[in-house]
Design a protein around this motif. Structure first.
Motif, PDB file in Angstrom:
ATOM      1  N   VAL A  35      31.211   4.907  63.486  1.00  0.00           N
ATOM      2  CA  VAL A  35      30.806   4.379  64.792  1.00  0.00           C
ATOM      3  C   VAL A  35      29.341   4.704  65.066  1.00  0.00           C
ATOM      4  CG1 VAL A  35      31.143   4.618  67.295  1.00  0.00           C
ATOM      5  CG2 VAL A  35      33.116   4.394  65.785  1.00  0.00           C
ATOM      6  N   PHE A  36      28.910   5.876  64.641  1.00  0.00           N
ATOM      7  CA  PHE A  36      27.532   6.313  64.880  1.00  0.00           C
ATOM      8  C   PHE A  36      26.722   6.349  63.590  1.00  0.00           C
ATOM      9  CE2 PHE A  36      29.854   8.037  68.526  1.00  0.00           C
ATOM     10  CZ  PHE A  36      29.118   7.478  69.548  1.00  0.00           C
ATOM     11  N   SER A  37      26.946   5.394  62.726  1.00  0.00           N
ATOM     12  CA  SER A  37      26.148   5.206  61.495  1.00  0.00           C
ATOM     13  C   SER A  37      26.042   6.455  60.625  1.00  0.00           C
ATOM     14  CB  SER A  37      24.755   4.702  61.849  1.00  0.00           C
ATOM     15  OG  SER A  37      24.836   3.493  62.550  1.00  0.00           O
ATOM     16  N   GLY A  38      27.172   7.011  60.246  1.00  0.00           N
ATOM     17  CA  GLY A  38      27.167   8.129  59.300  1.00  0.00           C
ATOM     18  C   GLY A  38      26.957   9.495  59.916  1.00  0.00           C
ATOM     19  N   THR A  39      27.159   9.623  61.226  1.00  0.00           N
ATOM     20  CA  THR A  39      27.019  10.912  61.896  1.00  0.00           C
ATOM     21  C   THR A  39      27.982  11.936  61.320  1.00  0.00           C
ATOM     22  OG1 THR A  39      26.276   9.915  63.953  1.00  0.00           O
ATOM     23  CG2 THR A  39      27.304  12.061  64.139  1.00  0.00           C
ATOM     24  N   GLN A  40      27.540  13.164  61.240  1.00  0.00           N
ATOM     25  CA  GLN A  40      28.360  14.253  60.720  1.00  0.00           C
ATOM     26  C   GLN A  40      29.494  14.572  61.692  1.00  0.00           C
ATOM     27  OE1 GLN A  40      26.072  17.544  59.282  1.00  0.00           O
ATOM     28  NE2 GLN A  40      27.604  19.006  59.845  1.00  0.00           N
ATOM     29  N   GLN A  44      37.462  21.539  61.223  1.00  0.00           N
ATOM     30  CA  GLN A  44      37.753  22.948  61.000  1.00  0.00           C
ATOM     31  C   GLN A  44      36.632  23.536  60.155  1.00  0.00           C
ATOM     32  OE1 GLN A  44      41.610  22.765  59.179  1.00  0.00           O
ATOM     33  NE2 GLN A  44      42.646  22.689  61.130  1.00  0.00           N
ATOM     34  N   LEU A  45      36.075  24.626  60.621  1.00  0.00           N
ATOM     35  CA  LEU A  45      34.955  25.230  59.912  1.00  0.00           C
ATOM     36  C   LEU A  45      35.448  26.128  58.781  1.00  0.00           C
ATOM     37  CD1 LEU A  45      32.723  26.279  62.931  1.00  0.00           C
ATOM     38  CD2 LEU A  45      32.628  24.182  61.587  1.00  0.00           C
ATOM     39  N   ARG A  46      34.825  25.991  57.629  1.00  0.00           N
ATOM     40  CA  ARG A  46      35.070  26.870  56.484  1.00  0.00           C
ATOM     41  C   ARG A  46      33.714  27.351  56.000  1.00  0.00           C
ATOM     42  NH1 ARG A  46      38.017  22.431  55.495  1.00  0.00           N
ATOM     43  NH2 ARG A  46      36.657  21.764  53.821  1.00  0.00           N
ATOM     44  N   TRP A  47      33.657  28.535  55.455  1.00  0.00           N
ATOM     45  CA  TRP A  47      32.385  29.150  55.083  1.00  0.00           C
ATOM     46  C   TRP A  47      31.598  28.329  54.071  1.00  0.00           C
ATOM     47  CZ3 TRP A  47      31.163  30.501  50.121  1.00  0.00           C
ATOM     48  CH2 TRP A  47      32.209  30.526  49.221  1.00  0.00           C
ATOM     49  N   ASN A  48      32.283  27.551  53.241  1.00  0.00           N
ATOM     50  CA  ASN A  48      31.590  26.821  52.175  1.00  0.00           C
ATOM     51  C   ASN A  48      31.253  25.374  52.545  1.00  0.00           C
ATOM     52  OD1 ASN A  48      34.243  25.946  52.143  1.00  0.00           O
ATOM     53  ND2 ASN A  48      34.364  25.837  49.931  1.00  0.00           N
ATOM     54  N   GLN A  49      31.532  24.961  53.779  1.00  0.00           N
ATOM     55  CA  GLN A  49      31.191  23.610  54.194  1.00  0.00           C
ATOM     56  C   GLN A  49      29.680  23.473  54.351  1.00  0.00           C
ATOM     57  OE1 GLN A  49      33.807  23.462  57.665  1.00  0.00           O
ATOM     58  NE2 GLN A  49      34.511  21.480  56.895  1.00  0.00           N
ATOM     59  N   MET A  50      29.213  22.285  54.089  1.00  0.00           N
ATOM     60  CA  MET A  50      27.792  21.991  54.248  1.00  0.00           C
ATOM     61  C   MET A  50      27.580  21.292  55.582  1.00  0.00           C
ATOM     62  SD  MET A  50      26.707  23.290  51.480  1.00  0.00           S
ATOM     63  CE  MET A  50      25.009  22.771  51.312  1.00  0.00           C
ATOM     64  N   VAL A  51      26.550  21.696  56.304  1.00  0.00           N
ATOM     65  CA  VAL A  51      26.168  21.051  57.553  1.00  0.00           C
ATOM     66  C   VAL A  51      24.683  20.729  57.496  1.00  0.00           C
ATOM     67  CG1 VAL A  51      27.953  22.143  58.962  1.00  0.00           C
ATOM     68  CG2 VAL A  51      25.742  23.262  58.696  1.00  0.00           C
ATOM     69  N   ILE A  52      24.260  19.815  58.320  1.00  0.00           N
ATOM     70  CA  ILE A  52      22.848  19.474  58.383  1.00  0.00           C
ATOM     71  C   ILE A  52      22.228  20.263  59.532  1.00  0.00           C
ATOM     72  CG2 ILE A  52      21.179  17.631  58.767  1.00  0.00           C
ATOM     73  CD1 ILE A  52      23.355  15.738  57.572  1.00  0.00           C
ATOM     74  N   TYR A  53      21.233  21.059  59.217  1.00  0.00           N
ATOM     75  CA  TYR A  53      20.544  21.894  60.201  1.00  0.00           C
ATOM     76  C   TYR A  53      19.049  21.756  59.963  1.00  0.00           C
ATOM     77  CZ  TYR A  53      18.947  26.063  62.643  1.00  0.00           C
ATOM     78  OH  TYR A  53      18.289  26.928  63.475  1.00  0.00           O
ATOM     79  N   LYS A  56      18.027  19.773  56.929  1.00  0.00           N
ATOM     80  CA  LYS A  56      18.340  20.340  55.615  1.00  0.00           C
ATOM     81  C   LYS A  56      19.843  20.573  55.537  1.00  0.00           C
ATOM     82  CE  LYS A  56      14.041  22.932  55.130  1.00  0.00           C
ATOM     83  NZ  LYS A  56      13.478  24.275  55.008  1.00  0.00           N
ATOM     84  N   GLU A  57      20.380  20.439  54.356  1.00  0.00           N
ATOM     85  CA  GLU A  57      21.800  20.698  54.149  1.00  0.00           C
ATOM     86  C   GLU A  57      21.977  22.164  53.776  1.00  0.00           C
ATOM     87  OE1 GLU A  57      24.427  18.995  50.850  1.00  0.00           O
ATOM     88  OE2 GLU A  57      24.594  17.531  52.488  1.00  0.00           O
ATOM     89  N   VAL A  58      22.759  22.899  54.574  1.00  0.00           N
ATOM     90  CA  VAL A  58      23.022  24.318  54.311  1.00  0.00           C
ATOM     91  C   VAL A  58      24.520  24.569  54.479  1.00  0.00           C
ATOM     92  CG1 VAL A  58      20.743  25.118  55.061  1.00  0.00           C
ATOM     93  CG2 VAL A  58      22.600  25.016  56.703  1.00  0.00           C
ATOM     94  N   ASN A  59      25.039  25.624  53.807  1.00  0.00           N
ATOM     95  CA  ASN A  59      26.455  25.933  54.021  1.00  0.00           C
ATOM     96  C   ASN A  59      26.595  26.761  55.299  1.00  0.00           C
ATOM     97  OD1 ASN A  59      26.380  28.771  53.446  1.00  0.00           O
ATOM     98  ND2 ASN A  59      26.400  28.303  51.274  1.00  0.00           N
TER      99      ASN A  59
END
Length: 85
Positions: A35-40, A44-53, A56-59
């Motif tokens: 709906v929002f063109s590929g928005t993250q 459920q949060l897991r320690w090894n998930q990657m997020v955009i901050y 930059k992509e960081v776990n």
């Protein structure tokens, strides 16, 4: 509901969606992101998930290790080591 929000407020730039675990199935996550063109979308949060901050992509472990917000100060100082990431 997400599609209705996007239609009624097209000028709002949504950069992330935090979903309760109840909505964490692939169908919802993929649909909400599209709906929002590929928005993250995060459920459920897991320690090894990657997020955009900061573009930059960081776990999540790296992100929370460097974050000093109010909830994290409690986490870093009060929880026993066995409960920390």
């Amino acid at each position: 509901m997400i599609q209705a929000f996007q239609r009624h407020f097209p000028d709002i730039n949504v950069t992330g969606i935090l979903a309760d675990a109840l909505y964490g199935d692939a169908h919802f996550m993929d649909g909400a992101s599209s709906v929002f063109s590929g928005t993250q979308v995060v459920s459920q949060l897991r320690w090894n998930q990657m997020v955009i901050y900061k573009n930059k992509e960081v776990n999540l472990k790296t992100y929370f290790d460097s974050y000093l917000g109010p909830g994290v100060i409690f986490y870093k100082t009060c929880l026993p080591a066995s409960l920390k990431l």
